[in-house]
Design a protein around this motif. Structure first.
Motif, PDB file in Angstrom:
ATOM      1  N   CYS A   1       0.779  -1.324  -0.026  1.00 46.91           N
ATOM      2  CA  CYS A   1       0.042  -0.052   0.067  1.00 46.91           C
ATOM      3  C   CYS A   1       1.006   1.289  -0.051  1.00 46.91           C
ATOM      4  O   CYS A   1       1.685   1.361   0.830  1.00 46.91           O
ATOM      5  CB  CYS A   1      -0.804   0.130   1.193  1.00 46.91           C
TER       6      CYS A   1
ATOM      7  N   ALA B   1      -2.919   5.557   0.387  1.00 42.15           N
ATOM      8  CA  ALA B   1      -3.760   5.409   1.588  1.00 42.15           C
ATOM      9  C   ALA B   1      -4.282   6.890   1.872  1.00 42.15           C
ATOM     10  O   ALA B   1      -5.317   6.867   2.366  1.00 42.15           O
ATOM     11  CB  ALA B   1      -2.759   5.157   2.697  1.00 42.15           C
TER      12      ALA B   1
ATOM     13  N   ASN C   1      -1.040  -3.115   4.980  1.00 39.07           N
ATOM     14  CA  ASN C   1      -0.120  -2.555   4.041  1.00 39.07           C
ATOM     15  C   ASN C   1       0.135  -3.673   3.079  1.00 39.07           C
ATOM     16  O   ASN C   1       1.125  -4.278   2.853  1.00 39.07           O
ATOM     17  CB  ASN C   1       1.315  -2.415   4.817  1.00 39.07           C
TER      18      ASN C   1
ATOM     19  N   CYS D   1      -4.818  -1.384  -0.323  1.00 40.54           N
ATOM     20  CA  CYS D   1      -4.849  -0.779   0.870  1.00 40.54           C
ATOM     21  C   CYS D   1      -6.278  -1.033   1.387  1.00 40.54           C
ATOM     22  O   CYS D   1      -7.121  -0.061   1.825  1.00 40.54           O
ATOM     23  CB  CYS D   1      -4.667   0.801   0.588  1.00 40.54           C
TER      24      CYS D   1
END
Length: 117
Positions: free
Chosen positions: A64, A69, A108, A112
């Motif tokens: 991610c 994020a 992660n 995400c």
């Protein structure tokens, strides 16, 4: 006495026909398989490779990204979102929502996914 033998014969005939019907349905079983499968995400390599998956050129793409994020958190309604912690397992994004300070924890991994809000 004859009726007793007749009834026993009919019962035996029904039992044998039921047994043959069960055997035919039981033999069809190999088409359906049940089990638990665990996928580790690695390509198990060929002869001269030491550990499986270490030769993958796209190793960084299955995580991610912090910017991803932040974008996802802002689309979920978090204002002034910023990454405050990155670990091998999670990415924590903090910001403000309607009630005040809030944080969203993402796994992660690729895409995400949200762990906790």
């Amino acid at each position: 006495m004859i009726s007793t033998f007749a009834k026993a014969g009919v019962a035996a005939l029904i039992a044998l026909s039921g047994l043959s019907a069960t055997a035919s349905t039981a033999s069809a079983g190999p088409d359906v398989r049940y089990g638990i499968y665990v996928q580790d995400g690695y390509r198990h390599g060929g002869p001269d490779r030491g550990r499986p998956g270490w030769d993958r050129p796209d190793r960084g793409r299955d995580r991610c990204a912090p910017w991803m994020a932040e974008e996802k958190a802002s689309r979920m309604g978090l204002r002034r979102a910023q990454v405050v912690d990155v670990s091998p397992r999670r990415v924590v994004v903090a910001g403000f929502d309607r009630r005040g300070r809030d944080r969203i924890v993402f796994a992660n991994v690729r895409g995400c996914p949200v762990i906790r809000r």
